[in-house]
Design an enzyme around this catalytic site. Structure first.
Site, PDB file in Angstrom:
ATOM      1  N   HIS A  27       0.845  -1.208   0.000  1.00 51.40           N
ATOM      2  CA  HIS A  27       0.000   0.000   0.000  1.00 51.40           C
ATOM      3  C   HIS A  27       0.871   1.245   0.000  1.00 51.40           C
ATOM      4  O   HIS A  27       2.079   1.157   0.215  1.00 51.40           O
ATOM      5  CB  HIS A  27      -0.882   0.018   1.261  1.00 51.40           C
ATOM      6  CG  HIS A  27      -0.074   0.228   2.513  1.00 51.40           C
ATOM      7  ND1 HIS A  27       0.538  -0.823   3.179  1.00 51.40           N
ATOM      8  CD2 HIS A  27       0.279   1.350   3.186  1.00 51.40           C
ATOM      9  CE1 HIS A  27       1.213  -0.351   4.212  1.00 51.40           C
ATOM     10  NE2 HIS A  27       1.079   0.973   4.240  1.00 51.40           N
ATOM     11  N   HIS A  78       5.475   6.467  -1.275  1.00 54.23           N
ATOM     12  CA  HIS A  78       6.300   5.262  -1.312  1.00 54.23           C
ATOM     13  C   HIS A  78       5.463   4.041  -0.983  1.00 54.23           C
ATOM     14  O   HIS A  78       4.553   4.109  -0.159  1.00 54.23           O
ATOM     15  CB  HIS A  78       7.495   5.373  -0.361  1.00 54.23           C
ATOM     16  CG  HIS A  78       7.116   5.377   1.088  1.00 54.23           C
ATOM     17  ND1 HIS A  78       6.646   6.501   1.729  1.00 54.23           N
ATOM     18  CD2 HIS A  78       7.105   4.391   2.016  1.00 54.23           C
ATOM     19  CE1 HIS A  78       6.387   6.214   2.988  1.00 54.23           C
ATOM     20  NE2 HIS A  78       6.645   4.931   3.197  1.00 54.23           N
TER      21      HIS A  78
HETATM   22  P1  ATP Z   1       5.742  -2.509  11.813  1.00 52.69           P
HETATM   23  O1  ATP Z   1       5.636  -1.185  12.520  1.00 52.69           O
HETATM   24  O2  ATP Z   1       5.503  -3.681  12.692  1.00 52.69           O
HETATM   25  O3  ATP Z   1       6.954  -2.645  10.959  1.00 52.69           O
HETATM   26  P2  ATP Z   1       4.015  -1.434   9.794  1.00 52.69           P
HETATM   27  O4  ATP Z   1       4.972  -0.279   9.797  1.00 52.69           O
HETATM   28  O5  ATP Z   1       3.689  -2.075   8.497  1.00 52.69           O
HETATM   29  O6  ATP Z   1       4.506  -2.566  10.769  1.00 52.69           O
HETATM   30  P3  ATP Z   1       2.297   0.351  11.129  1.00 52.69           P
HETATM   31  O7  ATP Z   1       3.454   0.765  12.014  1.00 52.69           O
HETATM   32  O8  ATP Z   1       0.965   0.182  11.764  1.00 52.69           O
HETATM   33  O9  ATP Z   1       2.647  -1.017  10.413  1.00 52.69           O
HETATM   34  O10 ATP Z   1       2.213   1.416   9.968  1.00 52.69           O
HETATM   35  C1  ATP Z   1       1.171   1.437   9.035  1.00 52.69           C
HETATM   36  C2  ATP Z   1       1.605   2.308   7.883  1.00 52.69           C
HETATM   37  O11 ATP Z   1       1.864   3.626   8.349  1.00 52.69           O
HETATM   38  C3  ATP Z   1       2.891   1.852   7.200  1.00 52.69           C
HETATM   39  O12 ATP Z   1       2.828   2.191   5.831  1.00 52.69           O
HETATM   40  C4  ATP Z   1       3.953   2.678   7.879  1.00 52.69           C
HETATM   41  O13 ATP Z   1       5.072   2.890   7.027  1.00 52.69           O
HETATM   42  C5  ATP Z   1       3.229   3.984   8.120  1.00 52.69           C
HETATM   43  N1  ATP Z   1       3.738   4.644   9.310  1.00 52.69           N
HETATM   44  C6  ATP Z   1       3.994   4.074  10.496  1.00 52.69           C
HETATM   45  N2  ATP Z   1       4.431   4.968  11.403  1.00 52.69           N
HETATM   46  C7  ATP Z   1       4.468   6.158  10.762  1.00 52.69           C
HETATM   47  C8  ATP Z   1       4.827   7.494  11.145  1.00 52.69           C
HETATM   48  N3  ATP Z   1       5.227   7.792  12.369  1.00 52.69           N
HETATM   49  N4  ATP Z   1       4.724   8.465  10.215  1.00 52.69           N
HETATM   50  C9  ATP Z   1       4.308   8.193   8.969  1.00 52.69           C
HETATM   51  N5  ATP Z   1       3.933   6.959   8.549  1.00 52.69           N
HETATM   52  C10 ATP Z   1       4.025   5.952   9.417  1.00 52.69           C
END
Ligand code: ATP
Ligand code: MG
Length: 171
Positions: free
Chosen positions: A39, A121
């Site tokens: 996504h 991205h």
């Molecule tokens: P994990 O954190 O276990 O690696 P994940 O990153 O896929 O898993 P989430 O942390 O819930 O899952 O993030 C969901 C989406 O939001 C992902 O696309 C992630 O890159 C983005 N994301 C997470 N944290 C942030 C942030 N602080 N700022 C911007 N985007 C974020």
């Protein structure tokens, strides 16, 4: 609940991105994003009280733009977070406007959103150790017809993204 707004590719785009991911993994290592999870995040909310959902649905509805197209045309590496991602070298006005509209409205109602300029991205690999050898890929046309409010849940040792609401863009 942990929430974010995102663009969710249709099956053919998803399948092609999964192929890119596998190809990059040959040189970059790391963990490939599971195909159903591929996504592009538009706005990350983090932990949100479920009572906020109706307000978030209104913001999503108000941000709906006309449908638009993205051309994903390269893969690259962010050493800082060890991510290999797919991106677009041509900025999309429509995408920029959609991300800005969401993030502005979210911050107006008190959500702490990313202040940096929006950077499209699609994460292909995590914990990658180096940039992929292949950088230029056959451009992939993504017809964006909707966006989604997604709940991110940790389940069975992996991340599961559960769509909460789908917002159709204007056709
Ligand atoms: P994990 O954190 O276990 O690696 P994940 O990153 O896929 O898993 P989430 O942390 O819930 O899952 O993030 C969901 C989406 O939001 C992902 O696309 C992630 O890159 C983005 N994301 C997470 N944290 C942030 C942030 N602080 N700022 C911007 N985007 C974020
Ligand atoms: Mg994360």
């Amino acid at each position: 609940m942990r929430l974010f707004f995102a663009l969710w590719p249709d099956a053919p785009v998803r399948a092609e991105l999964a192929r890119w991911s596998e190809r990059c993994r040959l040189s970059s290592g790391g963990r490939a994003t599971r195909a159903p999870n591929l996504h592009a995040t538009l706005a990350f909310l983090g932990e949100v009280d479920p009572a906020r959902l109706p307000a978030l649905l209104r913001i999503g509805g108000r941000s709906r733009s006309a449908a638009f197209e993205l051309c994903l045309d390269h893969v690259a590496y962010w050493p800082r977070n060890r991510i290999v991602y797919a991106g677009a070298s041509q900025p999309s006005q429509a995408l920029g406007a959609l991300a800005r509209s969401l993030n502005t409205q979210l911050s107006e109602v008190g959500h702490r959103v990313d202040q940096r300029p929006y950077a499209l991205h699609v994460t292909l690999l995590r914990d990658a150790h180096t940039a992929p050898v292949v950088k230029v890929v056959e451009p992939l046309l993504w017809r964006v017809s909707h966006m989604v409010l997604v709940e991110s849940v940790r389940a069975g040792g992996g991340q599961v993204y559960r769509p909460v609401h789908r917002f159709m863009l204007r056709s």
